[in-house]
Enzyme design. Structure first.
Site, mmCIF file in Angstrom:
data_model
loop_
_atom_site.group_PDB
_atom_site.id
_atom_site.type_symbol
_atom_site.label_atom_id
_atom_site.label_comp_id
_atom_site.label_asym_id
_atom_site.label_seq_id
_atom_site.Cartn_x
_atom_site.Cartn_y
_atom_site.Cartn_z
ATOM 1 C CE LYS A 8 -1.566 1.605 4.060
ATOM 2 N NZ LYS A 8 -1.285 2.995 4.423
ATOM 3 C CG ASN A 9 2.383 2.666 3.516
ATOM 4 O OD1 ASN A 9 1.230 3.047 3.284
ATOM 5 N ND2 ASN A 9 2.806 2.378 4.742
ATOM 6 N NE ARG A 51 0.659 12.149 6.937
ATOM 7 C CZ ARG A 51 1.043 13.224 7.587
ATOM 8 N NH1 ARG A 51 0.156 13.965 8.200
ATOM 9 N NH2 ARG A 51 2.298 13.550 7.643
ATOM 10 C CB CYS A 84 -4.358 5.562 10.941
ATOM 11 S SG CYS A 84 -4.960 4.160 10.015
ATOM 12 N NE ARG A 108 -0.019 9.822 10.157
ATOM 13 C CZ ARG A 108 -0.371 8.842 9.330
ATOM 14 N NH1 ARG A 108 -1.548 8.284 9.433
ATOM 15 N NH2 ARG A 108 0.471 8.422 8.392
ATOM 16 N N PRO A 109 1.026 16.230 11.413
ATOM 17 C CG PRO A 109 2.732 17.510 12.352
ATOM 18 C CD PRO A 109 1.952 16.245 12.546
ATOM 19 C CB VAL A 110 1.001 18.114 5.903
ATOM 20 C CG1 VAL A 110 0.269 16.787 5.964
ATOM 21 C CG2 VAL A 110 0.005 19.271 5.952
ATOM 22 C CG ASP A 163 3.352 1.412 9.358
ATOM 23 O OD1 ASP A 163 2.961 2.318 10.117
ATOM 24 O OD2 ASP A 163 3.548 1.577 8.142
ATOM 25 N NE ARG A 192 -7.138 4.303 5.925
ATOM 26 C CZ ARG A 192 -7.157 5.577 6.204
ATOM 27 N NH1 ARG A 192 -7.831 5.988 7.255
ATOM 28 N NH2 ARG A 192 -6.526 6.435 5.473
#
Ligand code: EPZ
Length: 415
Positions: A23-24, A92, A116, A121-123, A306, A398
């Site tokens: 997925k990632n 995300r 999630c 989880r800033p950007v 993870d 997901r």
């Protein structure tokens, strides 16, 4: 929404299972396809809800994006700079679409991404890097407008921390920017190497992926390509932890054990038998397991964040103590509540999960509250006595197209 899974625990796992594409890796590759002048075919893509959301984003910005059997084909240049709010907010990885849209259209209207619930989880690092490359950014509430009327330009960027996503944003922005981008402090995850390899296959000039300094020479345009994304090392880790919890003997094929070496090492030290070939690992557990002492996660090649909930689920069955600290996210162990409902002795203290393992677990009604935590509840349920009903399985969908089917194929009883 509202999906549930029922696991009848106490059945050992046997057989061989093939690891699907990561997925990632797939999600950034889908974002990267926006940069390509010709069609992109990604081979053997798992049907995940996050993948469907990415296809939704691609279609909303004017690209063709469709399944052809197990492959995904993306074609046509983007024509609309407005990202769809629902898909953007759910995931995300939607932040990864900003740089390529900016590069192609000079403007992107988007929103802060969701994802999630594993802590803040800033950007900000993504946005700061794009600003350094010439983007102008305005933010109103959770809405963002990025413009680069004169295009993006290469520059020297230093990331405050080794963020996987921010590294990918810089790669995506740098590929067609003017001049050279040099990224210091890059994350070194294999999925970044996969993205760099894809970009290079499409005519990009990326060097140093997999190290903390990446050089990207901007090129005028990228062309399309056919590409097979790398295997999912977290899915492989999930299967290894599943057999450690449930007992049995399985071969995890199609994924190099070196991609999830730390997980296999922990399970081996805890008492599992592990044998490795270049492309597969065989993991067995017949006897008892031991606690693993103190474990800490980190960026690649350390134990992956993870994998932390999954390893924790396996070590609930290890006699003695395991203390697992997640250094990447603030709230990795939302699954601890479900572990406790099954009778495990666990305690969350900040970023650390303490396990006093070895107590028999019993089935219970539990709720997944994030992707990997949800999968960890499945792992724990496989080793528990009786039935566990897991609510919130839309989180699991997901990132796992067919976790239930994969485990059922190995002898688990899952509905
Ligand atoms: C990627 O998320 C993965 N997602 C995550 O996968 C994974 O947990 C994570 O990398 C770490 O390996 C995808 O690849 C789609 P980060 P990402 O940026 O890129 C801080 C899964 O279960 N940070 O490396 O979002 C951040 O808060 C998941 O498959 C900032 O402060 O992770 C975190 O503490 C979930 N500002 C740390 O960096 C930023 O702008 C690492 O996050 C960016 C990050």
């Amino acid at each position: 929404m509202g999906r549930t899974m029922t696991v009848q625990g106490g059945r050992s796992l046997y057989g061989t299972v093939e690891v699907p594409a990561a997925k990632n890796s797939v999600l950034p590759l889908l974002a990267a396809s926006l940069l390509c002048g010709g069609p992109v075919r990604l081979e053997q893509v798992p049907r995940l809800s996050d993948v469907e959301d990415c296809l939704g984003i691609l279609r909303a910005v004017g690209c063709g994006a469709a399944w052809e059997g197990e492959d995904v084909v993306v074609g046509g240049p983007p024509s609309c700079c407005r990202m769809p709010l629902a898909e953007t907010a759910r995931m995300r990885a939607s932040v990864l679409f900003a740089a390529p849209l900016l590069a192609r259209l000079g403007r992107v209207e988007t929103a802060l991404p969701g994802g999630c619930r594993i802590g803040a989880r800033p950007v900000d690092w993504h946005l700061a890097a794009l600003e350094q490359m010439g983007a102008q950014i305005t933010q109103a509430g959770d809405r963002l407008v990025l413009t680069a009327p004169w295009g993006l330009r290469g520059t020297e960027i230093c990331l405050p921390g080794p963020s996987v996503g921010a590294t990918e944003t810089v790669l995506l922005a740098g590929c067609t920017a003017r001049g050279e981008t040099i990224l210091h402090g890059a994350a070194r995850e294999p999925e970044i190497c996969d993205l760099a390899q894809f970009l290079n296959r499409c005519g990009g000039k990326v060097q140093g992926a997999g190290t903390d300094e990446i050089h990207i020479q901007g090129v005028g345009a990228l062309h399309g390509a056919t590409y097979r994304p790398m295997p999912d090392r977290i899915c492989a880790s999930t299967l290894a932890c599943a057999v450690a919890a449930a007992r049995g003997w399985i071969t995890i094929a199609g994924c190099s054990p070196s991609l999830y070496g730390p997980v296999l090492d922990v399970l081996e030290q805890a008492g599992c038998t592990v044998s490795r070939t270049a492309g597969s690992a065989t993991v067995g557990r017949m006897g008892s397991l031991q606690g693993a002492g103190r474990l800490v996660t980190g960026g690649y090649p350390a134990l992956a964040t993870d994998a932390a909930p999954l390893v924790a689920a396996a070590l609930l069955f290890g006699e003695g103590t395991t203390v697992l600290e997640d250094r990447v996210f603030e709230a990795r162990f939302g699954c601890a509540e479900g572990f406790a409902a099954m009778g495990a002795q666990v305690k969350v203290e900040g970023r650390t999960l303490r396990i006093r393992g070895g107590r028999p677990l019993r089935g219970a009604a539990v709720t997944a509250c994030d992707l990997r935590g949800g999968a960890a509840l499945v792992v724990a349920a496989l080793g528990a006595q009786g039935k566990t009903r897991i609510a919130g399985c839309e989180y699991i969908a997901r990132g796992y197209a067919s976790l239930g089917e994969m485990l059922t194929g190995l002898g688990a009883r899952i509905e």
